[in-house]
Motif scaffolding. Structure first.
Motif, PDB file in Angstrom:
ATOM      1  N   THR A 143      95.129 -43.005  34.014  1.00 48.30           N
ATOM      2  CA  THR A 143      93.728 -43.355  34.200  1.00 48.30           C
ATOM      3  C   THR A 143      93.436 -43.579  35.673  1.00 48.30           C
ATOM      4  O   THR A 143      94.191 -44.240  36.377  1.00 48.30           O
ATOM      5  N   GLU A 144      92.342 -42.993  36.131  1.00 45.15           N
ATOM      6  CA  GLU A 144      91.942 -43.107  37.536  1.00 45.15           C
ATOM      7  C   GLU A 144      90.536 -43.697  37.605  1.00 45.15           C
ATOM      8  O   GLU A 144      89.642 -43.215  36.927  1.00 45.15           O
ATOM      9  N   THR A 145      90.359 -44.741  38.405  1.00 46.72           N
ATOM     10  CA  THR A 145      89.051 -45.401  38.509  1.00 46.72           C
ATOM     11  C   THR A 145      88.428 -45.251  39.891  1.00 46.72           C
ATOM     12  O   THR A 145      87.383 -45.829  40.162  1.00 46.72           O
ATOM     13  N   ARG A 146      89.036 -44.444  40.754  1.00 50.55           N
ATOM     14  CA  ARG A 146      88.483 -44.219  42.100  1.00 50.55           C
ATOM     15  C   ARG A 146      87.858 -42.833  42.168  1.00 50.55           C
ATOM     16  O   ARG A 146      88.564 -41.831  42.038  1.00 50.55           O
ATOM     17  N   ARG A 147      86.558 -42.767  42.398  1.00 48.33           N
ATOM     18  CA  ARG A 147      85.913 -41.455  42.454  1.00 48.33           C
ATOM     19  C   ARG A 147      86.317 -40.679  43.695  1.00 48.33           C
ATOM     20  O   ARG A 147      86.200 -39.469  43.743  1.00 48.33           O
ATOM     21  N   GLY A 148      86.823 -41.371  44.713  1.00 47.03           N
ATOM     22  CA  GLY A 148      87.257 -40.722  45.940  1.00 47.03           C
ATOM     23  C   GLY A 148      88.699 -40.245  45.909  1.00 47.03           C
ATOM     24  O   GLY A 148      89.212 -39.759  46.917  1.00 47.03           O
ATOM     25  N   ARG A 149      89.342 -40.353  44.761  1.00 47.00           N
ATOM     26  CA  ARG A 149      90.739 -39.898  44.620  1.00 47.00           C
ATOM     27  C   ARG A 149      90.820 -38.432  45.026  1.00 47.00           C
ATOM     28  O   ARG A 149      90.083 -37.581  44.517  1.00 47.00           O
ATOM     29  N   LYS A 150      91.701 -38.125  45.960  1.00 42.45           N
ATOM     30  CA  LYS A 150      91.866 -36.751  46.415  1.00 42.45           C
ATOM     31  C   LYS A 150      92.734 -35.986  45.429  1.00 42.45           C
ATOM     32  O   LYS A 150      93.806 -36.438  45.040  1.00 42.45           O
TER      33      LYS A 150
END
Length: 70
Positions: free
Chosen positions: A46-53
């Motif tokens: 699960t990823e909660t950072r929209r800026g995740r590259k």
């Protein structure tokens, strides 16, 4: 599984931008909210950072869709 090809010269795309580019969301605000609520995962986590590259080889799961970055 869908394939998303990075533009020539780009080494990554951010998660929020990807969701807009593939039509999974209609706006940046919608992407931000969905991601922060835990609706997206990258490489099975699960990823909660929209800026995740996201780089070539990464796989994104969102709303029943799987998108592979190339």
């Amino acid at each position: 599984m869908e394939i998303f090809n990075l533009r020539s010269g780009d080494e990554f795309i951010k998660l929020g931008q990807l969701l807009k580019a593939v039509g999974a969301v209609e706006s940046g605000v919608e992407a931000k909210d969905a991601i922060q609520e835990g609706h997206a995962s990258v490489n099975g986590e699960t990823e909660t950072r929209r800026g995740r590259k996201l780089y070539a080889g990464d796989t994104v799961s969102f709303d029943g869709r799987e998108i592979k970055i190339q």
